[in-house]
Design a protein around this motif. Sequence first.
Motif, PDB file in Angstrom:
ATOM      1  N   PRO A  73      -3.543  10.637   4.793  1.00 60.15           N
ATOM      2  CA  PRO A  73      -3.459  10.375   3.354  1.00 60.15           C
ATOM      3  C   PRO A  73      -2.203   9.602   2.959  1.00 60.15           C
ATOM      4  O   PRO A  73      -2.253   8.750   2.056  1.00 60.15           O
ATOM      5  N   ASP A  74      -1.078   9.850   3.635  1.00 57.41           N
ATOM      6  CA  ASP A  74       0.153   9.134   3.295  1.00 57.41           C
ATOM      7  C   ASP A  74       0.063   7.658   3.672  1.00 57.41           C
ATOM      8  O   ASP A  74       0.497   6.789   2.912  1.00 57.41           O
ATOM      9  N   LYS A  75      -0.504   7.379   4.844  1.00 62.82           N
ATOM     10  CA  LYS A  75      -0.657   5.977   5.250  1.00 62.82           C
ATOM     11  C   LYS A  75      -1.597   5.251   4.299  1.00 62.82           C
ATOM     12  O   LYS A  75      -1.356   4.112   3.909  1.00 62.82           O
ATOM     13  N   ARG A  76      -2.668   5.928   3.912  1.00 59.47           N
ATOM     14  CA  ARG A  76      -3.645   5.323   2.999  1.00 59.47           C
ATOM     15  C   ARG A  76      -2.984   4.988   1.668  1.00 59.47           C
ATOM     16  O   ARG A  76      -3.145   3.897   1.131  1.00 59.47           O
ATOM     17  N   LEU A  77      -2.211   5.941   1.139  1.00 56.54           N
ATOM     18  CA  LEU A  77      -1.501   5.703  -0.117  1.00 56.54           C
ATOM     19  C   LEU A  77      -0.494   4.570   0.046  1.00 56.54           C
ATOM     20  O   LEU A  77      -0.379   3.703  -0.814  1.00 56.54           O
ATOM     21  N   GLY A  78       0.219   4.570   1.170  1.00 54.07           N
ATOM     22  CA  GLY A  78       1.199   3.517   1.430  1.00 54.07           C
ATOM     23  C   GLY A  78       0.570   2.135   1.476  1.00 54.07           C
ATOM     24  O   GLY A  78       1.093   1.179   0.905  1.00 54.07           O
ATOM     25  N   TYR A  79      -0.581   2.016   2.153  1.00 56.41           N
ATOM     26  CA  TYR A  79      -1.281   0.728   2.225  1.00 56.41           C
ATOM     27  C   TYR A  79      -1.730   0.279   0.833  1.00 56.41           C
ATOM     28  O   TYR A  79      -1.620  -0.883   0.468  1.00 56.41           O
ATOM     29  N   ARG A  80      -2.262   1.250   0.051  1.00 60.08           N
ATOM     30  CA  ARG A  80      -2.734   0.919  -1.296  1.00 60.08           C
ATOM     31  C   ARG A  80      -1.577   0.475  -2.198  1.00 60.08           C
ATOM     32  O   ARG A  80      -1.690  -0.506  -2.936  1.00 60.08           O
ATOM     33  N   LEU A  81      -0.464   1.181  -2.132  1.00 57.98           N
ATOM     34  CA  LEU A  81       0.698   0.817  -2.947  1.00 57.98           C
ATOM     35  C   LEU A  81       1.195  -0.575  -2.582  1.00 57.98           C
ATOM     36  O   LEU A  81       1.534  -1.368  -3.468  1.00 57.98           O
ATOM     37  N   LYS A  82       1.251  -0.870  -1.296  1.00 58.02           N
ATOM     38  CA  LYS A  82       1.719  -2.179  -0.843  1.00 58.02           C
ATOM     39  C   LYS A  82       0.770  -3.276  -1.296  1.00 58.02           C
ATOM     40  O   LYS A  82       1.192  -4.326  -1.776  1.00 58.02           O
ATOM     41  N   ARG A  83      -0.534  -3.039  -1.157  1.00 55.55           N
ATOM     42  CA  ARG A  83      -1.538  -4.040  -1.505  1.00 55.55           C
ATOM     43  C   ARG A  83      -1.599  -4.293  -3.008  1.00 55.55           C
ATOM     44  O   ARG A  83      -1.620  -5.432  -3.459  1.00 55.55           O
TER      45      ARG A  83
END
Length: 163
Positions: A73-83
Amino acid sequence: MFKCFCGKEIGRSRKGQKTCFNLNCRKIYQRKWALNYYYTKYRKQSAENSKRRLLKYPEKFREYNRYWAKKNPDKRLGYRLKREYGISLDDFNKILLKQKGVCAICKCINGVGTKLFIDHNHKTKKVRGLLCYKCNFAVGHFKEDISNLKSAMKYLKNGLKSN
């Protein structure tokens, strides 16, 4: 004979693979050689195969994506925030700490099961802060226009005077 990236000649290992016998560069050489070879020869073919598998087995891909999202979940959130916003998960956490976990406008506490939304300027894409659902909704409906907010303030003040 081929030459390694370190300048020495490449020989064959016991398994018959091309290898540099310099122990300091062996891993670097093998990694670089494998990447260069793979990307130059099989890159396009691999992408086409991935697309073909995606079209042939879409449910498998969806299932794996769901599994990965639950597991990370943290990686997913991180990717979304970056994108979407151009910030990292660390930047998000810094903003959250700076605001002490509350909405930037109404200061309501971010309780369990609720979340703060990222407020950003839609023209510049710059993040302004974190807002609760109601404040984020209100800012969106006022179209991020200060004159609309001033009109709403006047309206509310007039309503209070008449009562």
